[in-house]
Design an enzyme around this catalytic site. Structure first.
Site, PDB file in Angstrom:
ATOM      1  N   TRP A 131      -1.136  11.297 -25.747  1.00 38.72           N
ATOM      2  CA  TRP A 131      -2.131  10.221 -25.741  1.00 38.72           C
ATOM      3  C   TRP A 131      -2.087   9.452 -24.523  1.00 38.72           C
ATOM      4  O   TRP A 131      -2.480   8.127 -24.755  1.00 38.72           O
ATOM      5  CB  TRP A 131      -1.892   9.088 -26.799  1.00 38.72           C
ATOM      6  CG  TRP A 131      -0.815   9.171 -27.158  1.00 38.72           C
ATOM      7  CD1 TRP A 131       0.490   9.845 -28.180  1.00 38.72           C
ATOM      8  CD2 TRP A 131       0.200   7.676 -27.065  1.00 38.72           C
ATOM      9  NE1 TRP A 131       0.844   9.302 -28.178  1.00 38.72           N
ATOM     10  CE2 TRP A 131       1.182   8.430 -27.526  1.00 38.72           C
ATOM     11  CE3 TRP A 131       0.060   7.116 -26.508  1.00 38.72           C
ATOM     12  CZ2 TRP A 131       2.296   8.037 -27.410  1.00 38.72           C
ATOM     13  CZ3 TRP A 131       1.358   6.119 -26.178  1.00 38.72           C
ATOM     14  CH2 TRP A 131       2.215   6.890 -26.600  1.00 38.72           C
ATOM     15  N   HIS A 156      -6.347  17.632 -28.283  1.00 38.90           N
ATOM     16  CA  HIS A 156      -5.235  16.110 -27.668  1.00 38.90           C
ATOM     17  C   HIS A 156      -5.050  15.510 -28.685  1.00 38.90           C
ATOM     18  O   HIS A 156      -4.983  16.466 -30.206  1.00 38.90           O
ATOM     19  CB  HIS A 156      -6.859  15.200 -27.548  1.00 38.90           C
ATOM     20  CG  HIS A 156      -6.579  14.681 -25.966  1.00 38.90           C
ATOM     21  ND1 HIS A 156      -4.970  14.202 -25.834  1.00 38.90           N
ATOM     22  CD2 HIS A 156      -7.468  13.745 -25.133  1.00 38.90           C
ATOM     23  CE1 HIS A 156      -4.704  13.277 -24.321  1.00 38.90           C
ATOM     24  NE2 HIS A 156      -6.775  13.537 -24.131  1.00 38.90           N
ATOM     25  N   SER A 158      -4.180  13.353 -32.070  1.00 38.80           N
ATOM     26  CA  SER A 158      -5.673  12.446 -33.230  1.00 38.80           C
ATOM     27  C   SER A 158      -5.787  11.375 -32.578  1.00 38.80           C
ATOM     28  O   SER A 158      -6.588  10.435 -32.677  1.00 38.80           O
ATOM     29  CB  SER A 158      -4.937  12.898 -34.085  1.00 38.80           C
ATOM     30  OG  SER A 158      -4.066  13.711 -34.662  1.00 38.80           O
ATOM     31  N   GLY A 208       4.284  16.725 -24.333  1.00 40.60           N
ATOM     32  CA  GLY A 208       4.834  16.175 -26.068  1.00 40.60           C
ATOM     33  C   GLY A 208       5.990  15.455 -25.857  1.00 40.60           C
ATOM     34  O   GLY A 208       6.787  15.617 -25.141  1.00 40.60           O
ATOM     35  N   SER A 209       6.474  15.781 -26.731  1.00 42.16           N
ATOM     36  CA  SER A 209       7.797  15.160 -27.337  1.00 42.16           C
ATOM     37  C   SER A 209       8.934  16.423 -27.690  1.00 42.16           C
ATOM     38  O   SER A 209       8.058  17.931 -27.711  1.00 42.16           O
ATOM     39  CB  SER A 209       7.808  14.503 -29.001  1.00 42.16           C
ATOM     40  OG  SER A 209       7.344  15.853 -29.559  1.00 42.16           O
ATOM     41  N   GLU A 230       5.731  19.859 -20.263  1.00 44.43           N
ATOM     42  CA  GLU A 230       6.174  18.750 -20.087  1.00 44.43           C
ATOM     43  C   GLU A 230       7.123  18.214 -21.326  1.00 44.43           C
ATOM     44  O   GLU A 230       5.872  17.233 -21.698  1.00 44.43           O
ATOM     45  CB  GLU A 230       5.006  18.113 -19.619  1.00 44.43           C
ATOM     46  CG  GLU A 230       4.691  19.296 -18.032  1.00 44.43           C
ATOM     47  CD  GLU A 230       5.091  19.068 -16.450  1.00 44.43           C
ATOM     48  OE1 GLU A 230       6.454  17.938 -16.797  1.00 44.43           O
ATOM     49  OE2 GLU A 230       4.532  19.596 -16.254  1.00 44.43           O
ATOM     50  N   LEU A 231       8.114  17.674 -21.445  1.00 47.18           N
ATOM     51  CA  LEU A 231       8.802  16.715 -22.311  1.00 47.18           C
ATOM     52  C   LEU A 231       9.213  15.494 -21.619  1.00 47.18           C
ATOM     53  O   LEU A 231       8.644  14.652 -21.188  1.00 47.18           O
ATOM     54  CB  LEU A 231       9.515  17.613 -22.611  1.00 47.18           C
ATOM     55  CG  LEU A 231       8.718  19.089 -23.393  1.00 47.18           C
ATOM     56  CD1 LEU A 231       9.822  20.305 -23.755  1.00 47.18           C
ATOM     57  CD2 LEU A 231       8.084  19.343 -24.260  1.00 47.18           C
ATOM     58  N   CYS A 264       6.687   9.051 -19.660  1.00 52.49           N
ATOM     59  CA  CYS A 264       7.312   9.871 -19.578  1.00 52.49           C
ATOM     60  C   CYS A 264       8.417   9.289 -18.294  1.00 52.49           C
ATOM     61  O   CYS A 264       8.929   9.746 -18.135  1.00 52.49           O
ATOM     62  CB  CYS A 264       7.247  11.444 -19.407  1.00 52.49           C
ATOM     63  SG  CYS A 264       5.580  11.804 -17.955  1.00 52.49           S
ATOM     64  N   GLU A 361      15.446   8.581 -25.369  1.00 54.18           N
ATOM     65  CA  GLU A 361      14.239   8.537 -24.653  1.00 54.18           C
ATOM     66  C   GLU A 361      13.451   7.048 -25.277  1.00 54.18           C
ATOM     67  O   GLU A 361      13.627   6.787 -26.586  1.00 54.18           O
ATOM     68  CB  GLU A 361      13.368   9.821 -24.625  1.00 54.18           C
ATOM     69  CG  GLU A 361      11.641   9.048 -23.881  1.00 54.18           C
ATOM     70  CD  GLU A 361      10.998  10.115 -23.942  1.00 54.18           C
ATOM     71  OE1 GLU A 361      10.584  10.072 -25.019  1.00 54.18           O
ATOM     72  OE2 GLU A 361       9.942  10.341 -23.119  1.00 54.18           O
TER      73      GLU A 361
HETATM   74  P1  NAP Z   1       4.450  14.528 -29.500  1.00 52.72           P
HETATM   75  O1  NAP Z   1       4.131  13.399 -30.957  1.00 52.72           O
HETATM   76  O2  NAP Z   1       4.234  15.340 -29.492  1.00 52.72           O
HETATM   77  O3  NAP Z   1       2.745  14.858 -28.800  1.00 52.72           O
HETATM   78  C1  NAP Z   1       2.388  15.704 -28.245  1.00 52.72           C
HETATM   79  C2  NAP Z   1       0.855  16.527 -28.965  1.00 52.72           C
HETATM   80  O4  NAP Z   1       1.355  17.230 -29.405  1.00 52.72           O
HETATM   81  C3  NAP Z   1      -0.155  15.252 -29.097  1.00 52.72           C
HETATM   82  O5  NAP Z   1      -1.418  16.753 -29.671  1.00 52.72           O
HETATM   83  C4  NAP Z   1       0.426  16.063 -30.613  1.00 52.72           C
HETATM   84  O6  NAP Z   1      -0.822  16.298 -31.970  1.00 52.72           O
HETATM   85  C5  NAP Z   1       0.891  17.375 -30.941  1.00 52.72           C
HETATM   86  N1  NAP Z   1       1.654  17.744 -31.203  1.00 52.72           N
HETATM   87  C6  NAP Z   1       2.460  17.210 -32.759  1.00 52.72           C
HETATM   88  N2  NAP Z   1       3.764  18.301 -33.089  1.00 52.72           N
HETATM   89  C7  NAP Z   1       3.080  19.281 -32.840  1.00 52.72           C
HETATM   90  C8  NAP Z   1       3.608  20.200 -33.351  1.00 52.72           C
HETATM   91  N3  NAP Z   1       4.458  20.733 -34.410  1.00 52.72           N
HETATM   92  N4  NAP Z   1       2.907  21.774 -33.021  1.00 52.72           N
HETATM   93  C9  NAP Z   1       1.409  21.557 -31.868  1.00 52.72           C
HETATM   94  N5  NAP Z   1       1.251  20.254 -31.796  1.00 52.72           N
HETATM   95  C10 NAP Z   1       1.846  19.308 -32.152  1.00 52.72           C
HETATM   96  O7  NAP Z   1       4.329  13.278 -28.661  1.00 52.72           O
HETATM   97  P2  NAP Z   1       3.906  12.006 -28.549  1.00 52.72           P
HETATM   98  O8  NAP Z   1       5.599  11.048 -29.759  1.00 52.72           O
HETATM   99  O9  NAP Z   1       3.127  11.597 -28.719  1.00 52.72           O
HETATM  100  O10 NAP Z   1       4.166  11.348 -26.552  1.00 52.72           O
HETATM  101  C11 NAP Z   1       5.318  11.010 -26.698  1.00 52.72           C
HETATM  102  C12 NAP Z   1       6.272  12.273 -25.648  1.00 52.72           C
HETATM  103  O11 NAP Z   1       5.554  12.864 -25.004  1.00 52.72           O
HETATM  104  C13 NAP Z   1       7.145  11.705 -24.641  1.00 52.72           C
HETATM  105  O12 NAP Z   1       8.637  12.306 -25.329  1.00 52.72           O
HETATM  106  C14 NAP Z   1       7.003  11.692 -23.760  1.00 52.72           C
HETATM  107  O13 NAP Z   1       8.131  11.158 -23.106  1.00 52.72           O
HETATM  108  C15 NAP Z   1       6.080  12.683 -23.811  1.00 52.72           C
HETATM  109  N6  NAP Z   1       5.390  13.087 -22.542  1.00 52.72           N
HETATM  110  C16 NAP Z   1       5.861  13.775 -21.003  1.00 52.72           C
HETATM  111  C17 NAP Z   1       5.163  13.767 -20.427  1.00 52.72           C
HETATM  112  C18 NAP Z   1       5.775  14.864 -19.105  1.00 52.72           C
HETATM  113  O14 NAP Z   1       4.693  14.979 -18.405  1.00 52.72           O
HETATM  114  N7  NAP Z   1       6.827  15.287 -18.995  1.00 52.72           N
HETATM  115  C19 NAP Z   1       3.884  13.102 -19.632  1.00 52.72           C
HETATM  116  C20 NAP Z   1       3.898  11.948 -21.239  1.00 52.72           C
HETATM  117  C21 NAP Z   1       4.350  11.917 -22.056  1.00 52.72           C
HETATM  118  P3  NAP Z   1      -1.053  14.853 -32.973  1.00 52.72           P
HETATM  119  O15 NAP Z   1      -1.276  13.737 -32.302  1.00 52.72           O
HETATM  120  O16 NAP Z   1      -2.483  15.516 -33.842  1.00 52.72           O
HETATM  121  O17 NAP Z   1       0.223  15.258 -33.287  1.00 52.72           O
END
Ligand code: NAP
Length: 460
Positions: A131, A156, A158, A208-209, A230-231, A264, A361
């Site tokens: 997001w 995307h 939610s 994401g994470s 990309e984490l 990130c 982080e």
């Molecule tokens: P997140 O919880 O991992 O969510 C990212 C995406 O993954 C969302 O669409 C989420 O869906 C989905 N998701 C979560 N758990 C899942 C699973 N078990 N199976 C399938 N899909 C799943 O990430 P966040 O905490 O919101 O975002 C921040 C993280 O993203 C940070 O660690 C940040 O550093 C990282 N990030 C990395 C980059 C990069 O380019 N390296 C860029 C931006 C962000 P829901 O929303 O429906 O849960």
């Protein structure tokens, strides 16, 4: 209930309600994507980039509307959201201009009558996106991936489902074939695993994470499908004793507090050499106190709410535990009263490697300053992390910055510049920041079949 509800992070009020896909609707979506991609892959690349150019124009013409949607859904200050939408347009143009060159066959001298490397599409690619840059994350995946002849399915985050639906409409209006790029509204992460296992899907990319990355990579591993991850990151911003602190301090504040610290690529740990640390702390403290906190839709706002209430709990815990271990609060260090997910922009000094703000982080407005007795110690501190997304080094001597910066293991190294992603340069991490690359030619080729071709005029 099988629906996603989005919430305004500045007020806590409901913004939208979106019914989730059921199994038959999901199956129909996958079939439409597979059918569309089969036709699309035969379209010459020069024609495949035409809708990308129209997409760039739509993004520019409608930038304000999309920026406001971003700000409402995830709380980003609207001026930053506008910049995000414009960067998406630039990236669409970039791939429209360069796709034919990046995908051109590469001849290779061999004993064959003709031998070359061809870059062919892989198929339909699933993108699981976060997001924090709701448009940028999607465009940086979709522009090169579709131009390479693939299809795209977007799952995307939610909380930005309205943005996801607006993006699907943009791709349709730009003239991409029906079904080639679709947003899937999924209410259950288990459905992501089912999609990855489906033979109509060729590969998956996730931003994401670590937890989400591990889950998606596990599902992809079971199905033996390509992944790009990309984490997270805990990027260091290393200030050496010869740096011009007066100039560096405002850039340090920008590097940490852009997107209210939820990037990130934000600099998160600041190893600073002892000779300049007091000056640095004083200057960044003053600048951070002056940041304007407020309604993300107000163009004067520099710090908005965090995207979800739980993120305030997370950052507050990291700060409180670090202070208990000896970190000193220069400014901030607490939640803000009133509605919305607001946390005071915070500067912590005397941070040490055992503290959560160093080890974990920090995805919010908290700067962690770490004292280093020498340049070598600053580099060691910078590299003392599980993550490896990017790093910046600040010094009067660029060559020394480049030399010392090589000691930090990361996907990007910047000297005397704030780290940014740029479509002309590859983007991605090492260690727990993930693997694979986005952007530039390298990013485009991730979702191609790099095919070896060898042909003889006649059978010898
Ligand atoms: P997140 O919880 O991992 O969510 C990212 C995406 O993954 C969302 O669409 C989420 O869906 C989905 N998701 C979560 N758990 C899942 C699973 N078990 N199976 C399938 N899909 C799943 O990430 P966040 O905490 O919101 O975002 C921040 C993280 O993203 C940070 O660690 C940040 O550093 C990282 N990030 C990395 C980059 C990069 O380019 N390296 C860029 C931006 C962000 P829901 O929303 O429906 O849960």
């Amino acid at each position: 209930m099988n629906a996603i509800i989005t919430i305004d992070p500045a007020t806590g009020e409901e913004l939208g309600r979106y019914p989730g896909l059921d199994a038959p609707a999901l199956d129909a979506s996958l079939q439409r994507a597979a059918d569309a991609q089969r036709t699309w892959r035969e379209v010459p690349v020069e024609q495949r980039v035409e809708p990308l150019r129209r997409l760039a124009t739509l993004l520019r013409d409608e930038a304000q509307t999309h920026a406001e949607l971003i700000s409402r859904e995830m709380g980003k200050p609207v001026t930053e959201a506008l910049a995000e939408v414009r960067k998406c347009a630039v990236t669409c143009d970039y791939y429209a201009d360069r796709a034919a060159e990046f995908l051109a066959q590469q001849p290779v001298e061999t004993e064959a009558s003709a031998s070359f490397v061809a870059y062919e599409p892989l198929g339909v690619v699933l993108a699981v996106m976060p997001w924090n840059f709701p448009y940028w994350q999607v465009i940086r995946f979709a522009a090169p991936t579709l131009a390479a002849g693939n299809g795209g399915l977007l799952k995307h985050a939610s909380n930005v489902t309205g943005s996801a639906i607006a993006l699907e409409s943009l791709f349709q209006r730009a003239g991409f074939p029906e079904g080639l790029f679709q947003t899937l509204v999924l209410t259950d992460h288990g459905m992501v695993d089912e999609i990855i296992a489906d033979p109509r899907v060729a590969a998956v990319t996730l931003t994401g994470s670590e937890a989400a990355g591990a889950s998606v990579a596990t599902a992809a591993g079971r199905a033996l499908k390509k992944t790009v991850l990309e984490l997270g990151g805990s990027d260091p911003f290393v200030v050496l004793a010869d740096a011009d602190v007066e100039k560096v301090a405002p850039l340090a504040v920008r590097a940490r507090f852009v997107n209210t610290g939820q990037s990130c690529l934000c600099a998160k740990r600041f190893p600073v050499e002892a000779g300049v640390i007091e000056d640095f702390e004083r200057r960044v403290g003053d600048l951070v106190e002056a940041l304007r906190i407020g309604d993300p839709l107000d163009p004067a706002t520099q710090i908005g709410p965090l995207a979800k209430p739980s993120f305030v709990d997370d950052i507050d815990r990291q700060v409180r535990e670090s202070v208990a271990l000896g970190a000193r609060v220069v400014t901030g260090g607490h939640r803000l009263d009133g509605p919305g997910n607001y946390y005071a922009p915070t500067v912590l000094a005397d941070v040490t490697p055992d503290m959560p703000v160093f080890r974990e982080e920090t995805f919010g407005p908290v700067m962690a300053i770490v004292r280093a007795e020498s340049a070598d110690e600053a580099i060691e501190l910078a590299d003392d992390t599980r993550y490896g997304l990017a790093a910046s080094v600040w010094t009067a001597d660029m060559e020394r910055g480049l030399r010392l910066g090589r000691g930090i293991r990361s996907g990007a190294l910047f000297v005397n510049s704030v780290v940014v992603s740029d479509p002309r340069l590859p983007f991605g991490g090492v260690k727990l920041s993930g693997y694979g690359r986005e952007l530039s030619r390298e990013g485009m080729l991730e979702f191609t079949n790099i095919r070896a071709v060898w042909a003889m005029e006649s059978v010898a």
